[in-house]
Write a protein that holds these residues in place. Structure first.
Motif, mmCIF file in Angstrom:
data_model
loop_
_atom_site.group_PDB
_atom_site.id
_atom_site.type_symbol
_atom_site.label_atom_id
_atom_site.label_comp_id
_atom_site.label_asym_id
_atom_site.label_seq_id
_atom_site.Cartn_x
_atom_site.Cartn_y
_atom_site.Cartn_z
ATOM 1 N N PHE A 1 -1.730 4.045 9.434
ATOM 2 C CA PHE A 1 -1.400 5.461 9.595
ATOM 3 C C PHE A 1 0.083 5.766 9.791
ATOM 4 N N GLN A 2 0.909 4.739 9.966
ATOM 5 C CA GLN A 2 2.337 5.007 10.123
ATOM 6 C C GLN A 2 3.177 4.371 9.024
ATOM 7 N N GLN A 3 2.916 3.105 8.719
ATOM 8 C CA GLN A 3 3.728 2.443 7.692
ATOM 9 C C GLN A 3 3.051 2.368 6.327
ATOM 10 N N TYR A 4 1.741 2.609 6.257
ATOM 11 C CA TYR A 4 1.008 2.616 4.984
ATOM 12 C C TYR A 4 1.285 1.326 4.193
ATOM 13 N N LEU A 5 1.165 0.197 4.870
ATOM 14 C CA LEU A 5 1.610 -1.064 4.270
ATOM 15 C C LEU A 5 0.800 -1.463 3.047
ATOM 16 N N LEU A 6 -0.525 -1.256 3.072
ATOM 17 C CA LEU A 6 -1.345 -1.683 1.937
ATOM 18 C C LEU A 6 -1.012 -0.922 0.657
ATOM 19 N N PRO A 7 -1.010 0.425 0.660
ATOM 20 C CA PRO A 7 -0.681 1.126 -0.592
ATOM 21 C C PRO A 7 0.770 0.941 -1.030
ATOM 22 N N ARG A 8 1.646 0.599 -0.096
ATOM 23 C CA ARG A 8 3.048 0.380 -0.467
ATOM 24 C C ARG A 8 3.299 -1.059 -0.925
ATOM 25 N N GLY A 9 2.250 -1.879 -0.907
ATOM 26 C CA GLY A 9 2.395 -3.257 -1.356
ATOM 27 C C GLY A 9 3.161 -4.137 -0.381
ATOM 28 N N GLU A 10 3.133 -3.787 0.912
ATOM 29 C CA GLU A 10 3.921 -4.527 1.900
ATOM 30 C C GLU A 10 3.070 -5.155 3.004
ATOM 31 N N LEU A 11 1.744 -5.135 2.848
ATOM 32 C CA LEU A 11 0.888 -5.758 3.857
ATOM 33 C C LEU A 11 0.934 -7.276 3.676
ATOM 34 N N VAL A 12 1.300 -7.969 4.738
ATOM 35 C CA VAL A 12 1.388 -9.433 4.705
ATOM 36 C C VAL A 12 0.312 -10.011 5.610
ATOM 37 N N HIS A 13 -0.485 -10.926 5.065
ATOM 38 C CA HIS A 13 -1.546 -11.584 5.830
ATOM 39 C C HIS A 13 -1.399 -13.086 5.652
ATOM 40 N N GLU A 14 -1.220 -13.793 6.773
ATOM 41 C CA GLU A 14 -1.041 -15.247 6.734
ATOM 42 C C GLU A 14 0.078 -15.640 5.767
ATOM 43 N N ASP A 15 1.195 -14.944 5.897
ATOM 44 C CA ASP A 15 2.402 -15.208 5.098
ATOM 45 C C ASP A 15 2.208 -14.925 3.615
ATOM 46 N N ARG A 16 1.182 -14.146 3.270
ATOM 47 C CA ARG A 16 0.956 -13.775 1.876
ATOM 48 C C ARG A 16 0.967 -12.258 1.747
ATOM 49 N N VAL A 17 1.606 -11.754 0.725
ATOM 50 C CA VAL A 17 1.549 -10.324 0.437
ATOM 51 C C VAL A 17 0.196 -10.023 -0.198
ATOM 52 N N VAL A 18 -0.484 -9.026 0.337
ATOM 53 C CA VAL A 18 -1.801 -8.641 -0.183
ATOM 54 C C VAL A 18 -1.593 -7.789 -1.436
ATOM 55 N N ARG A 19 -2.192 -8.225 -2.545
ATOM 56 C CA ARG A 19 -1.992 -7.541 -3.825
ATOM 57 C C ARG A 19 -3.325 -7.052 -4.386
ATOM 58 N N PRO A 20 -3.705 -5.801 -4.139
ATOM 59 C CA PRO A 20 -4.949 -5.275 -4.726
ATOM 60 C C PRO A 20 -4.961 -5.353 -6.253
ATOM 61 N N SER A 21 -3.786 -5.413 -6.875
ATOM 62 C CA SER A 21 -3.730 -5.523 -8.336
ATOM 63 C C SER A 21 -4.315 -6.844 -8.826
ATOM 64 N N ALA A 22 -4.508 -7.813 -7.904
ATOM 65 C CA ALA A 22 -5.107 -9.101 -8.282
ATOM 66 C C ALA A 22 -6.606 -8.969 -8.532
ATOM 67 N N ILE A 23 -7.199 -7.846 -8.152
ATOM 68 C CA ILE A 23 -8.630 -7.633 -8.369
ATOM 69 C C ILE A 23 -8.847 -7.239 -9.831
ATOM 70 N N THR A 24 -9.616 -8.048 -10.536
ATOM 71 C CA THR A 24 -9.820 -7.787 -11.967
ATOM 72 C C THR A 24 -11.285 -7.670 -12.375
ATOM 73 N N ASP A 25 -12.213 -8.125 -11.509
ATOM 74 C CA ASP A 25 -13.613 -8.145 -11.942
ATOM 75 C C ASP A 25 -14.572 -7.686 -10.844
ATOM 76 N N ILE A 26 -14.093 -6.865 -9.929
ATOM 77 C CA ILE A 26 -14.943 -6.312 -8.868
ATOM 78 C C ILE A 26 -15.102 -4.817 -9.122
ATOM 79 N N GLY A 27 -16.336 -4.376 -9.302
ATOM 80 C CA GLY A 27 -16.570 -2.954 -9.519
ATOM 81 C C GLY A 27 -16.058 -2.122 -8.348
ATOM 82 N N LEU A 28 -15.471 -0.971 -8.653
ATOM 83 C CA LEU A 28 -14.874 -0.117 -7.621
ATOM 84 C C LEU A 28 -15.450 1.295 -7.696
ATOM 85 N N LEU A 29 -16.073 1.726 -6.589
ATOM 86 C CA LEU A 29 -16.575 3.089 -6.468
ATOM 87 C C LEU A 29 -15.960 3.728 -5.223
#
Length: 421
Positions: free
Chosen positions: A320-348
């Motif tokens: 709610f303050q830094q919006y890290l996930l949509p800005r592409g800046e969320l880091v988990h276990e020293d890895r940047v989380v990239r939703p663009s890596a999702i290629t075969d999961i249906g999204l609703l």
């Protein structure tokens, strides 16, 4: 100090609460000749209201013993599928013999419903679970009340929450379907992104987000504006308290459930006041059905749990303050989380037209973040005339939203099954 004062107030009111219960019992006794007099009904109603407003509300029961499928009442059992100090994975197991009598012979898709950890218990999704049980093997997360978790169990923050989502998806095996209701959205999307990037077999076949703050910059609501206007230090100074004895988690720093509840109620205080005045009048008028409906709602609404300090503050900061996930800046276990890596999961994505918690566009933002998904794996739906709770509860959810979700899951299940074959 705040938590200690709250508990002191609860125990200080014990004599008054006992007196109110005795008064209620006396004026509701069939042996009391003045029971049905106007004075008797007024005294009974006043004592009942005071007793209910000052009592402690524990975790509600699910109360799901059966579900109607194909004209057959199918028995349902709650089974603990997995647990640790922070969450219990509950499986609503439907009776196989009853399912066969209902004409269901093939295995039906497994759905993991990730319940919010935002103040209320998972039972808030009772209607959601019962509806999904018509067509699915349903599992749900039941998050622990932080005040009941001893300090020896350590911390639990946003990243631990994310890891728990991944663990539960792995427990359910390859390509189940995940449904995130409100608050879990960012963590579920992040978990799916990490699992996709790693090529895990246990990544979900589909993900459904319902009223989730995936990008809280869109259509900011009162909740969003509060998080934006207040500095981070304000939340730590004003919203966090220490769990007192005799709770098992004594000494743990938490965001108390009663503070969250007050925040919820203050947004619609006049409506809650009117509801309780109507309840008082219903009792005096002898309208038991209306009074029971009021109690059913508030027994759930007033049952709240505490969040750990670290989970609450990180959620405020990350979502709610830094919006890290949509800005592409969320880091988990020293890895940047990239939703663009999702290629075969249906999204609703599902949103409510009148949602005053997660505004229009906050959930839809998943489609922009998941830029690697082909168009045929995406779907978006906005339900007219419903607010936040109407997205996952009530008549319009059952009759208009759920059929779309069920059809989407069925299509993704068929797709994954065909590709595996």
């Amino acid at each position: 100090m705040l938590y200690t004062l709250y508990e002191a107030g609860y125990y200080a009111a014990a004599p008054l609460r006992a007196a109110a219960r005795a008064t209620r019992a006396y004026w509701n006794s069939p042996l009391n000749p003045a029971r049905e007099t106007p004075v008797g009904r007024r005294l009974f109603a006043s004592a009942d209201l005071f007793s209910n407003l000052t009592r402690r509300y524990g975790r509600p029961e699910w109360g799901i013993d059966s579900v109607r499928i194909g004209g057959v009442d199918v028995q349902v059992r709650q089974v603990e599928a997995w647990a640790d100090p922070w969450v219990r994975l509950t499986h609503f197991a439907r009776d196989p013999l009853d399912l066969r009598r209902a004409g269901r012979t093939a295995a039906e898709p497994a759905v993991l419903i990730v319940a919010p950890l935002s103040g209320h218990y998972a039972t808030l999704l009772r209607d959601t679970v019962q509806t999904f049980l018509q067509d699915h093997e349903v599992f749900i997360t039941e998050w622990s009340n932080a005040r009941d978790v001893p300090l020896l169990e350590g911390r639990f923050d946003f990243h631990d929450y994310l890891d728990h989502v991944r663990t539960l998806l792995r427990r359910l095996g390859p390509r189940c379907h995940v449904v995130a209701v409100c608050q879990p959205g960012p963590a579920v999307l992040a978990a799916a992104a990490l699992m996709s990037e790693d090529g895990e077999d246990a990544r979900p076949a589909s993900m459904t987000f319902m009223g989730s703050p995936l990008d809280a910059r869109f259509s900011p609501t009162v909740t969003n504006k509060l998080a934006e206007e207040r500095p981070f230090a304000w939340f730590k100074s004003n919203m966090i308290s220490t769990v007192p004895l005799p709770f098992a988690g004594a000494g743990r720093r938490v965001y108390p459930g009663f503070v969250q509840l007050y925040s919820f109620m203050s947004m619609n205080m006049e409506r809650h006041q009117d509801a309780h005045l109507k309840y008082l009048q219903d009792l005096m008028d002898g309208d038991g059905d209306s009074a029971d409906k009021h109690l059913e709602f508030y027994d759930e609404y007033l049952s709240v749990l505490d969040l750990t300090e670290e989970f609450y503050l990180q959620t405020v900061d990350v979502v709610f303050q830094q919006y890290l996930l949509p800005r592409g800046e969320l880091v988990h276990e020293d890895r940047v989380v990239r939703p663009s890596a999702i290629t075969d999961i249906g999204l609703l994505t599902v949103e409510g037209e009148l949602d005053d918690i997660s505004g229009i566009g906050q959930t839809q933002a998943a489609h922009t973040m998941c830029s690697g998904l082909p168009d045929d794996l995406r779907e978006d739906y906005i339900q007219p005339h419903v607010g936040h709770y109407g997205v996952f509860n009530g008549r319009r959810f059952r009759e208009e939203i759920y059929p779309r979700v069920a059809a989407f899951i069925a299509r993704q299940e068929a797709r994954v099954t065909a590709s595996a074959g």
